[in-house]
Design an enzyme around this catalytic site. Sequence first.
Site, PDB file in Angstrom:
ATOM      1  N   GLY A 362     -14.076 -53.507-100.758  1.00  0.00           N
ATOM      2  CA  GLY A 362     -14.175 -52.372-101.663  1.00  0.00           C
ATOM      3  C   GLY A 362     -13.444 -51.198-101.081  1.00  0.00           C
ATOM      4  O   GLY A 362     -12.769 -51.314-100.055  1.00  0.00           O
ATOM      5  N   GLY A 363     -13.588 -50.064-101.723  1.00  0.00           N
ATOM      6  CA  GLY A 363     -12.842 -48.896-101.313  1.00  0.00           C
ATOM      7  C   GLY A 363     -13.151 -48.428 -99.905  1.00  0.00           C
ATOM      8  O   GLY A 363     -12.343 -47.766 -99.284  1.00  0.00           O
ATOM      9  N   GLY A 365     -14.189 -50.400 -97.256  1.00  0.00           N
ATOM     10  CA  GLY A 365     -14.107 -51.378 -96.183  1.00  0.00           C
ATOM     11  C   GLY A 365     -14.476 -52.756 -96.684  1.00  0.00           C
ATOM     12  O   GLY A 365     -14.546 -53.003 -97.886  1.00  0.00           O
ATOM     13  N   ASP A 479     -26.546 -45.956-107.424  1.00  0.00           N
ATOM     14  CA  ASP A 479     -25.390 -46.749-107.853  1.00  0.00           C
ATOM     15  C   ASP A 479     -25.842 -48.090-108.425  1.00  0.00           C
ATOM     16  O   ASP A 479     -25.388 -49.155-107.999  1.00  0.00           O
ATOM     17  CB  ASP A 479     -24.411 -46.926-106.691  1.00  0.00           C
ATOM     18  CG  ASP A 479     -22.984 -47.222-107.176  1.00  0.00           C
ATOM     19  OD1 ASP A 479     -22.743 -47.144-108.403  1.00  0.00           O
ATOM     20  OD2 ASP A 479     -22.127 -47.532-106.337  1.00  0.00           O
TER      21      ASP A 479
END
Length: 673
Positions: A362-363, A365, A479
Amino acid sequence: MVGSCSWASLVFCIVFFPVFAQPQPPSFILNGFNGSESKLTLEGASIIRPSGALKLTNKSNYALGHAFYSESIQMLDNKSSPDSPKASSFSTTFVFSIIPPSSGRGGHGLAFMLSPSKKFAGAEAGHYMGIFNQENDGLSSNHVFAVEFDTVNGLNDDSDSEGNHVGININSMYSNETEPAAYFINNTNLKEDMKLESGDPIHAWIEYDGNFVNVTISPLKVEKPSKPLISHRIDLTPLVEETMYVGFSASTGEKSSSHFILGWSFSTDGTARQLNVSQLPVPPPKGKDGSSFDPQVIGLIAALSTVTVLLLGILIYFTLYKRKGKSEELEDWELDCPHRFQYKDLYAATRGFKDSEIIGVGGFGAVYKGVLLTTGTEVAVKKITQNSIQGLREFAAEIESLGRLRHKNLVNLQGWCKQKNDLLLIYDYIPYGSLHSLLFNQKQGLALSWDQRFNIIKGIAAGLLYLHEEWELVVIHRDVKSSNVLINADMNARLGDFGLARLYDHGTDSHTTNIVGTIGYIAPELARNGKASTRSDVFAYGVLLLEVVSGRKPIDSRNIFLVDWVIECHKTGQILDAMDPKLNSGFVIEEVRLVLLLGLLCSHPKPEVRPSMRKVMRYLNRDDPLPLIDYWESFDSRDELYLKFLEVTSDYTITKSHPSSSTSPSISYSSGR
Ligand SMILES: *[C@@H]1O[C@H](CO)[C@@H](O)[C@H](O)[C@H]1NC(C)=O
Ligand SMILES: *[C@@H]1O[C@H](CO)[C@@H](O)[C@H](O)[C@H]1NC(C)=O
Ligand SMILES: *[C@@H]1O[C@H](CO)[C@@H](O)[C@H](O)[C@H]1NC(C)=O
Ligand SMILES: *[C@@H]1O[C@H](CO)[C@@H](O)[C@H](O)[C@H]1NC(C)=O
Ligand SMILES: *[C@@H]1O[C@H](CO)[C@@H](O)[C@H](O)[C@H]1NC(C)=O
Ligand SMILES: *[C@@H]1O[C@H](CO)[C@@H](O)[C@H](O)[C@H]1NC(C)=O
Ligand SMILES: *[C@@H]1O[C@H](CO)[C@@H](O)[C@H](O)[C@H]1NC(C)=O
């Protein structure tokens, strides 16, 4: 020899030279030195041990030893330009071991060398490493290239403090470049420290390609790291002579260690052949230098063996203890965190964070699959790289408390670890992948059944209820989305990544935006004031319900919000039109209707209208009937609201999210593997 070929016989020389004269060997490989006496020239204290190990120094103080390959090596390469030959490229790899005395520190170190001669008249031990002395150190007439592996600080530092460095030296013991002994972990800029003097075998590679000298080291059990420890730009042409000798030099000083070479491969013709590690001799254990004792001494040792073993045990314990503390560089606050893992365990578990162990990216890591060697437990290790976290110390307390959360519908956080500026989070490993991938990446035949979907919906609700109301603190997930729901082998849902979104807050400038979440799941009031609450989690849960029933993404490719679309279906009196066409049988109409209406209720734009998770559970279990609200009346202002909302959040998308990771700033599991 250059002169022996005239221009007229040039062609003859090139073509036939190898036939008539024995060319210098472009490469050799010695897996251990058994039977290699004739190939090497040994000097000083150097000997070949019966085990096959080449021992360069003994335990005397100020001892020195040399070992050179007997034949010289052609080091000027005139193949490409006969008029201005260049230093030949070369490649060498060897395994060495520096065995310190049984107590205290040893000294000094060893060096790989290229030298015009095998003799070093007047060379001194200690800092000069058996190569130079006070008079000739630094003279360009030396024509010596050396890579030193030194355990004592160099000449420029008289303190004799711990050196433990690797250096590139030209004609001098003053290094042109040095680095503390370490190796880069593949695909990262993280270095793992190494102790040259540990007694453990160390693999070294030295490569010269005409532009760079690259030096790489690693413990024998770690494959060659892809990034060298030192990459030093230099043209060796002015340095080398026509032919040079290659070999090693080592010396002891006031303190002494034994220096061993266990295997050596060299080539001026491409990469040196790999050593066969299984054929190498093993170095003698720490504290011994491999020389034999006389019987009296052996008797004495036998008599004192109990004491010795005891003392050794204590010594090893303290050495290990000290080393551990050092390599992890713990700060005080980290010490009383029961959920802290040791970096070396995680490193071993993920096979050195190998690419092949990555199960999701993902963004921020990658997520690695790992097996903890101590317990055999499978874990998922999420590696969050440096720039995205600040204030880690403040956050550590929070992570510690998240580590105490335990629920069957949560992906439990087992622990965490800080390595330099990286944060590693250790989770339960869930093999089946995410709800997102099950909904959207599966082939038609494998569509989730209604029962499975309903069960998943209830599971997520139970997990969220625990976070919101059943634990000692209120934990806001921040989230909730389908890619954060993992599905285990029994098709039960487990909600991951709870509470962590706060991490990402720390790094953001408060004047831009503090919203964390994923487009399509962000409640309108959260977009406006940036304050996450249990109600904004409920909003996201509502969107998730609609997603699970409809099999559609929260925002489709035409930028239509799923919630709006379901409301449209509801307005026309056909809310069941919103159902996933893949659910062609085996569903309970009443349950489908219930979940769709509940989805709308939860994703209501007014937070006060949304139910609590406890209420949601009661509706799902049909303990309470859904409240009769006029769904669409209150949605009149919705379009305008959402347009604004979209504006705000799309800025956010552009500035914060990673191009490859959908719209989410957090890391999600991929279905692959
Ligand atoms: C290149 O060097 C070799 C070895 O010194 C020599 O024998 C040969 O003549 C040289 N070739 C040319 C073209 O100078
Ligand atoms: C170490 O080697 C040196 C040089 O060969 C020799 O003089 C000395 O006796 C050796 N010492 C031991 C303890 O073997
Ligand atoms: C580095 O190497 C060059 C030769 O290329 C030498 O002249 C110079 O003195 C060296 N510098 C240091 C700091 O040792
Ligand atoms: C040495 O490292 C540099 C990068 O620093 C790389 O470009 C070069 O190809 C490497 N050379 C060898 C022989 O490994
Ligand atoms: C590091 O990468 C190199 C080159 O890709 C590979 O040969 C080596 O096995 C890797 N080492 C580890 C420890 O994964
Ligand atoms: C390494 O040596 C072992 C034992 O001699 C042998 O079985 C193996 O085939 C060798 N491996 C390679 C790659 O040469
Ligand atoms: C070297 O030879 C000796 C016997 O001469 C043997 O004991 C030893 O195992 C050999 N070492 C290796 C690495 O083959």
